[in-house]
Design an enzyme around this catalytic site. Structure first.
Site, PDB file in Angstrom:
ATOM      1  N   VAL B  76      23.737  31.655 -78.674  1.00 45.43           N
ATOM      2  CA  VAL B  76      23.900  30.209 -78.834  1.00 45.43           C
ATOM      3  C   VAL B  76      24.214  29.559 -77.492  1.00 45.43           C
ATOM      4  O   VAL B  76      24.982  30.111 -76.699  1.00 45.43           O
ATOM      5  CB  VAL B  76      25.066  29.928 -79.813  1.00 45.43           C
ATOM      6  N   CYS B  77      23.583  28.399 -77.227  1.00 41.67           N
ATOM      7  CA  CYS B  77      23.976  27.617 -76.046  1.00 41.67           C
ATOM      8  C   CYS B  77      23.952  26.137 -76.418  1.00 41.67           C
ATOM      9  O   CYS B  77      23.885  25.796 -77.592  1.00 41.67           O
ATOM     10  CB  CYS B  77      23.067  27.914 -74.864  1.00 41.67           C
ATOM     11  N   ALA B  78      23.988  25.259 -75.436  1.00 43.33           N
ATOM     12  CA  ALA B  78      24.079  23.825 -75.724  1.00 43.33           C
ATOM     13  C   ALA B  78      22.808  23.281 -76.363  1.00 43.33           C
ATOM     14  O   ALA B  78      22.854  22.560 -77.347  1.00 43.33           O
ATOM     15  CB  ALA B  78      24.410  23.054 -74.455  1.00 43.33           C
ATOM     16  N   GLU B  80      19.429  25.255 -76.221  1.00 41.53           N
ATOM     17  CA  GLU B  80      18.671  26.444 -76.624  1.00 41.53           C
ATOM     18  C   GLU B  80      18.073  27.170 -75.429  1.00 41.53           C
ATOM     19  O   GLU B  80      17.804  28.371 -75.509  1.00 41.53           O
ATOM     20  CB  GLU B  80      17.560  26.166 -77.660  1.00 41.53           C
ATOM     21  N   MET B 105      23.708  23.938 -79.871  1.00 44.99           N
ATOM     22  CA  MET B 105      24.850  23.251 -80.471  1.00 44.99           C
ATOM     23  C   MET B 105      24.493  21.804 -80.819  1.00 44.99           C
ATOM     24  O   MET B 105      25.109  21.190 -81.682  1.00 44.99           O
ATOM     25  CB  MET B 105      26.049  23.269 -79.523  1.00 44.99           C
TER      26      MET B 105
END
Lengths: 193, 382
Positions: B76-78, B80, B105
Site C-alpha cells: 500500500v502507498c499513497a 499506488e 490510500m
C-alpha cells in the site's frame, strides 16, 4: 530565499510532471553518474517528492541541502556523499569548536570565516558574513585571502575544511583554524543567500 | 519459482469486504513513517508493516524477512505508484500472492460501502454508508419513492446510484452539524430532485448559501408511509449539533455520541464554552430517551466498533453501560477529559469548516488532500 536565486548544481534532473515513485527512481539513477561531493538539482512537481527525497537521502547517507519553491515547481538540492567524510581523521592541528567561534564572532565582527562547501550548500544555510570558496576552487582563488590574517575554515562536518586548512598552511598561511564538526555542530545564527 | 511471478491489483472495495468480514491480511505500507503513524488501514485481523519504498529500492530483503513465504501480502502507498514498484520487487524475489492497493490510500479514503441497518414501518428501510478509510458514517432513509440522506460525504455518486437502483428520489439531505473532518455532499446531493437541504441554524451563522433550518422539534415527513424524522437539539460537539430520531426507533447522533466514545467539543474553537452543553446532551437529554433506541453515529474511530457486516450501531442502553464518555460521574473530571489531552485535530479542519460554510471553493484535488487522514472527531481517538 528568493525564488529567483541561482544555486549552482553539477547536474539538473527534470522530473516535472512525474508521479511517485519516479522522482526518486530517477534521482537514484542520476546519482550514480555524479562524483562524491557533487550536487544535483531535482526539479519536481509531485508534492510528496520533498518528504520522500529527504527520507531517501537520510537512508542512503546523501546530503539533502534544501528545496526552493517556485509555485508548483520544487527545486530540490542534494549533495552526493563521499564515504571518507565521516570517518576520516582530521590532520590540521589548529581547531576551534562552533561555540568558541560563536563567542569570538560576537566579540569581533571583523573575523574571517571561510566556507569551503559547495555553493548550493552555502546558499541554503551559512554563518553570517562567511566568505564562500568551494574546496575545489580554493587553490585557484587563494588570492582572495590574506595570508597573515586569522581564517576560520568551515564545511559540513570538518572534513573538507581540514583539507582546506592543510592546503592553506602549505601555501604559507600562518593562522588557519579548522571549525570542528562544521555546520553540523554550529548552533549560532545563520543566513541564506 | 521464477521471476515471472506477477502482481495483482486489489480494489478498495475488495479490501473493504476483507476488513468487514474480519479476514486475516498482511499489509506492507511503503509510505513514510510519519504518514503511516498518522493514518493507516486498520482492521481486527489486519497486520501491518511499514517500510518506506525508498528504503527498499536498493534492497527489498528487509521486507522479505518480515513477510511469511506462504502468506499473501498487500502493498500500500499513497496513490499506488510506489506500491506497484515494491510489489514488483517482491515478485522478482520469487514471492507469490503479491497484491497492491489500486489507487492507494487515496482510493481507500474515498470508498463508501452501503450496509442495511433495518426496516422501517410501512416497508421503508434505513442504510448505513460506511466510509471505512476515514471512519465516516452516512445514512439513507427510504420510504415509498422518497429518500433522505444524512451527513453525506462529498462522494455523492454512490448515493445517487444506490437511490437509482432502489427507484427512489433523494428529497431531503441533512447535516447534523457543520463538519470539520470532511467536506459535506449534502447540498450537491439535494440538487437533482430539488430536495431540501437541512442544517442547524446555530452552526450556519457564517454560511454563504441558502439552507432550511433544522431545529428542535422539527419533523420531516418522508414518502407515502410517512416516516417521521424528528430533530433533537444535542449541542456540545458544535453549538448547533442536532440529532435525528427516525421512526421513533433510530437515533442518528451525528458527532455527539459514538459507540466507544463521545464527540470532542473543540473543533470549532470553543471547547471550554461547550463542555456544559455536551454534558447536558449526553447525561441529561439522552438519558430521557428509551434505552431501546438504536444509536447510529456519524463516525467510528476504531475497527472494534465495526459489528456484524460492518455495521456501527448499538442500543442506547448498551452505550450507557459501556461507552467511556457516558460513564464519567464527576462533572469536573468530565470537563478535564473533554478539554485536556484531546487527540490531534483532523487534517485541515479549519479549511474544511470554511469549505462547508461556502466561504472557500477548493479544487477536487485540494479537497482530496484536505481530507487525508482519519476523522479524529471523538474525544478518545488517538
Amino acid at each position: 530565499m528568493s525564488t529567483q536565486t541561482h544555486i549552482q548544481a553539477n547536474k539538473t534532473l527534470d522530473c516535472q510532471g512525474l508521479a511517485c515513485p519516479m522522482p526518486i527512481v530517477r534521482t537514484r539513477k542520476a546519482m550514480d553518474e555524479l562524483e562524491p561531493g557533487q550536487v544535483i538539482e531535482v526539479q519536481a512537481t509531485d508534492k510528496g517528492s520533498l518528504a520522500d527525497l529527504k527520507g531517501w537521502a537520510q537512508h542512503t547517507g546523501h546530503h539533502y541541502l534544501g528545496t526552493v519553491h517556485n509555485g508548483e515547481l520544487m527545486r530540490h538540492f542534494i549533495r552526493k556523499s563521499s564515504p571518507q567524510e565521516l570517518k576520516a581523521e582530521q590532520m590540521h592541528p589548529l581547531t576551534v569548536t562552533g561555540q568558541q567561534l560563536e563567542q569570538k564572532l560576537a566579540a569581533n565582527v571583523g573575523l574571517t570565516v571561510l566556507d569551503v562547501r559547495e555553493p548550493a550548500e552555502y546558499a541554503f544555510n551559512h554563518i553570517s558574513g562567511a566568505l564562500s570558496i568551494p574546496l575545489n576552487e580554493l587553490e585557484l582563488r587563494i588570492g582572495e585571502l590574506a595570508s597573515d590574517e586569522e581564517i576560520h575554515v568551515v564545511c559540513r562536518t570538518g572534513y573538507r575544511s581540514d583539507l582546506a586548512c592543510q592546503l592553506l598552511a602549505g601555501k604559507g598561511f600562518k593562522q588557519v583554524i579548522n571549525v570542528e564538526a562544521g555546520m553540523n555542530g554550529w548552533t549560532g545564527s545563520t543566513e541564506q543567500a | 519459482m521464477t521471476s515471472t511471478n506477477s502482481i495483482l491489483p486489489m480494489t478498495a472495495a475488495e479490501l473493504t469486504r476483507k476488513v468487514l468480514q474480519r479476514e486475516k491480511l498482511l499489509i506492507l505500507d511503503v509510505r513514510s513513517e510519519s504518514d503511516f503513524r498518522k493514518w493507516k488501514i486498520e482492521g481486527e485481523q489486519i497486520d501491518s508493516i511499514n517500510i518506506p519504498y525508498f528504503e527498499l529500492m536498493d534492497d527489498v530483503e528487509p521486507a522479505l524477512e518480515q513477510i511469511p513465504t506462504e502468506e499473501p501480502v498487500l502493498v500500500v502507498c499513497a496513490k499506488e505508484g510506489s506500491s506497484i514498484l515494491v510489489a514488483g520487487l517482491l515478485a522478482e524475489a520469487g514471492r507469490d500472492n503479491v497484491y497492491y492497493l489500486q489507487g492507494g490510500m487515496k482510493a481507500w479514503n474515498e470508498h463508501v460501502e452501503p450496509v442495511k441497518v433495518g426496516d422501517l414501518t410501512g416497508g421503508g428501510a434505513i442504510y448505513q454508508f460506511i466510509r471505512i478509510g476515514k471512519g465516516c458514517l452516512s445514512y439513507m432513509i427510504i420510504s415509498g419513492k422518497e429518500a433522505a440522506v444524512v451527513d453525506a460525504p462529498r462522494m455523492t455518486e454512490v448515493f445517487e446510484q444506490f437511490a437509482g437502483k432502489q427507484g427512489v428520489m433523494i428529497k431531503h439531505t441533512v447535516d447534523t452539524h457543520l463538519h470539520a473532518d470532511h467536506i459535506s455532499g449534502g447540498r450537491k446531493l439535494a440538487e437533482p430532485y430539488k430536495g431540501t437541504y437541512w442544517l442547524p441554524p446555530k452552526d450556519a451563522v457564517e454560511v454563504n448559501f441558502d439552507y432550511t433550518p433544522l431545529e428542535e422539534g422539527q419533523t420531516i415527513q418522508l414518502g407515502s408511509a410517512v416516516i417521521r424524522m424528528e430533530a433533537l437539539y444535542s449541542p456540545g460537539h458544535t453549538i448547533g449539533s442536532t440529532s435525528l430520531i427516525i421512526d421513533d426507533h433510530y437515533l442518528l447522533t451525528g458527532d455527539s455520541l459514538f459507540i466507544e466514545s463521545i464527540g470532542r467539543p473543540d473543533l470549532a474553537g470553543q471547547a471550554e464554552d461547550w463542555v456544559e452543553d455536551l454534558r447536558e446532551t449526553l447525561y441529561g437529554r439522552f438519558r430521557q430517551l428509551s434505552s431501546e433506541m438504536v444509536i447510529l453515529p456519524a463516525h467510528f474511530g476504531h475497527p472494534s466498533e465495526l459489528g456484524d457486516e460492518g455495521k456501527v450501531t448499538a442500543t442506547l442502553g448498551e452505550l450507557f453501560e459501556s461507552n467511556r464518555g457516558l460513564n464519567i460521574v464527576d462533572a469536573a473530571e468530565f470537563r478535564r477529559q473533554v478539554t485536556d489531552y484531546l487527540p490531534e485535530q483532523p487534517n485541515a479542519y479549519q479549511e474544511i469548516r470554511q469549505t462547508n460554510m461556502g466561504l472557500k471553493y477548493p479544487s477536487d484535488e485540494e479537497q482530496r488532500e484536505m481530507e487525508t487522514g482519519p476523522n479524529r472527531c471523538a474525544v478518545h481517538d488517538r
